[in-house]
Design a protein around this motif. Structure first.
Motif, PDB file in Angstrom:
ATOM      1  N   CYS A   3      -3.952  -9.991   6.306  1.00 41.21           N
ATOM      2  CA  CYS A   3      -4.637  -8.900   5.610  1.00 41.21           C
ATOM      3  C   CYS A   3      -3.866  -8.462   4.358  1.00 41.21           C
ATOM      4  CB  CYS A   3      -4.820  -7.704   6.545  1.00 41.21           C
ATOM      5  SG  CYS A   3      -5.725  -6.351   5.744  1.00 41.21           S
ATOM      6  N   CYS A  10       0.640  -6.034   4.051  1.00 42.03           N
ATOM      7  CA  CYS A  10       1.570  -6.307   5.152  1.00 42.03           C
ATOM      8  C   CYS A  10       1.341  -7.682   5.754  1.00 42.03           C
ATOM      9  CB  CYS A  10       1.467  -5.226   6.219  1.00 42.03           C
ATOM     10  SG  CYS A  10      -0.032  -5.298   7.208  1.00 42.03           S
ATOM     11  N   GLN A 104      -8.820   0.321   5.113  1.00 39.03           N
ATOM     12  CA  GLN A 104      -8.461  -0.764   6.044  1.00 39.03           C
ATOM     13  C   GLN A 104      -9.678  -1.491   6.617  1.00 39.03           C
ATOM     14  OE1 GLN A 104      -7.742   2.380   6.199  1.00 39.03           O
ATOM     15  NE2 GLN A 104      -8.238   3.281   8.169  1.00 39.03           N
TER      16      GLN A 104
HETATM   17  S1  SF4 Z   1      -5.095  -2.609   5.333  1.00 39.29           S
HETATM   18 FE1  SF4 Z   1      -3.634  -2.472   7.068  1.00 39.29          FE
HETATM   19  S2  SF4 Z   1      -3.361  -4.573   7.763  1.00 39.29           S
HETATM   20 FE2  SF4 Z   1      -4.280  -4.673   5.708  1.00 39.29          FE
HETATM   21  S3  SF4 Z   1      -2.555  -4.853   4.286  1.00 39.29           S
HETATM   22 FE3  SF4 Z   1      -2.999  -2.680   4.472  1.00 39.29          FE
HETATM   23  S4  SF4 Z   1      -1.666  -1.931   6.121  1.00 39.29           S
HETATM   24 FE4  SF4 Z   1      -1.722  -4.167   6.275  1.00 39.29          FE
END
Ligand code: SF4
Length: 294
Positions: A3, A10, A104
């Motif tokens: 993701c 992350c 998210q």
């Molecule tokens: S939306 Fe959540 S899982 Fe995706 S990069 Fe951002 S923190 Fe990470």
């Protein structure tokens, strides 16, 4: 798949585990309701059709919705159920669909809107903490009509300390640029209800009065502020904040709030100012009023 939906990037495989935002691959929703305490041009008379999503990329230490944002509290729903929820809110008379903390799930939200594109007649509001990836925001063209975005901090020290995001202002500014490409003007209907545009929200925090002013000044230098509305918020309550952050364990003072309000007025912002005395989220339309905002 790794993701990269928010600036944390992350890289979590959310089919197998949780991302830094605290949620996995399935949509989790904490509440779906007609919301009457957003800005007047959003809540209107019938309410805003709010969908509160679980998880958050920021997880601010003073968050008032800690259970939802930090704890991931909520129920799992499918993309089809999300689409149905939007239509149900529309049928209940909501002025808009208000996606609260949507970052998210932005990929799934687009899938849901695609399912009901022909039936959804009310505007879609993207209600975000502001920590957004500019490329993802650009991908919301055709899905979102109104951006209701926080710009919380200018100082990278403050954003690191309270939201673990040293690059917050940089990311929020670039995201704002993309929002303005999609919604370059504020558009209101004949009743003063917003149909399109950008509202920048800013919550004044204890001890961060000077940082609030830097936010207002820097935004005014970067963009044409006559194209947006500002929503200044006084509702900070220390109850939710960790004891560790002693400087945040008090309410803001009248002096702190009023000095930020005065600065916003001098800079020429238009928009809303929350009543200082109000513990709840009451607004009085302030600054300079639009003829069609009543
Ligand atoms: S939306 Fe959540 S899982 Fe995706 S990069 Fe951002 S923190 Fe990470």
């Amino acid at each position: 798949m790794k993701c990269t939906l928010c600036p944390r990037k992350c890289g979590a495989d959310r089919e197998k585990g949780l991302g830094a935002c605290g949620v996995g691959d399935k949509i989790r929703v904490a509440k779906i309701m007609l919301h009457h305490w957003e800005e007047p041009s959003i809540s209107g008379t019938r309410g805003s059709g709010a969908i509160f999503f679980s998880g958050c990329p920021l997880k601010c230490v003073y968050c008032q919705n800690r259970e939802i944002s930090h704890g991931g509290h909520g129920e799992e729903i499918t993309v089809a159920q999300l689409a149905e929820a939007m239509l149900s809110l529309q049928a209940q008379g909501a002025h808009n669909i208000n996606l609260v903390s949507p970052t998210q799930y932005s990929d799934k939200i687009k899938q849901a809107i695609d399912l009901i594109r022909d039936e959804l007649e009310i505007p879609v509001v993207y209600n975000t903490g502001g920590y957004e990836d500019a490329e993802q925001i650009a991908g919301l063209r055709g899905y979102v009509d109104i951006f209701l975005t926080d710009i919380k901090y200018f100082s990278s020290e403050a954003s690191k300390k309270y939201s673990s995001a040293r690059d917050y202002f940089e990311m929020a500014s670039h995201a704002l640029d993309e929002m303005l490409k999609i919604a370059p003007e504020c558009v209101f209907d004949e009743h003063g209800i917003m149909r399109g545009g950008v509202i920048i929200r800013h919550l004044v925090l204890p001890t961060l009065r000077a940082d609030s002013i830097r936010v207002l000044e820097t935004v005014a230098e970067r963009i044409d502020i006559s194209k947006i509305r500002l929503s200044l918020m006084s509702q900070y309550t220390p109850d939710f904040c960790d004891e560790h952050y002693r400087e945040l364990k008090r309410k803001i003072t009248t002096f702190e709030y009023q000095s930020v309000v005065d600065k916003a007025t001098r800079l020429g912002y238009e928009g809303y100012i929350q009543e200082k005395s109000s513990a709840s989220a009451k607004y009085t339309p302030e600054f300079r009023r639009e003829e069609n905002e009543d």
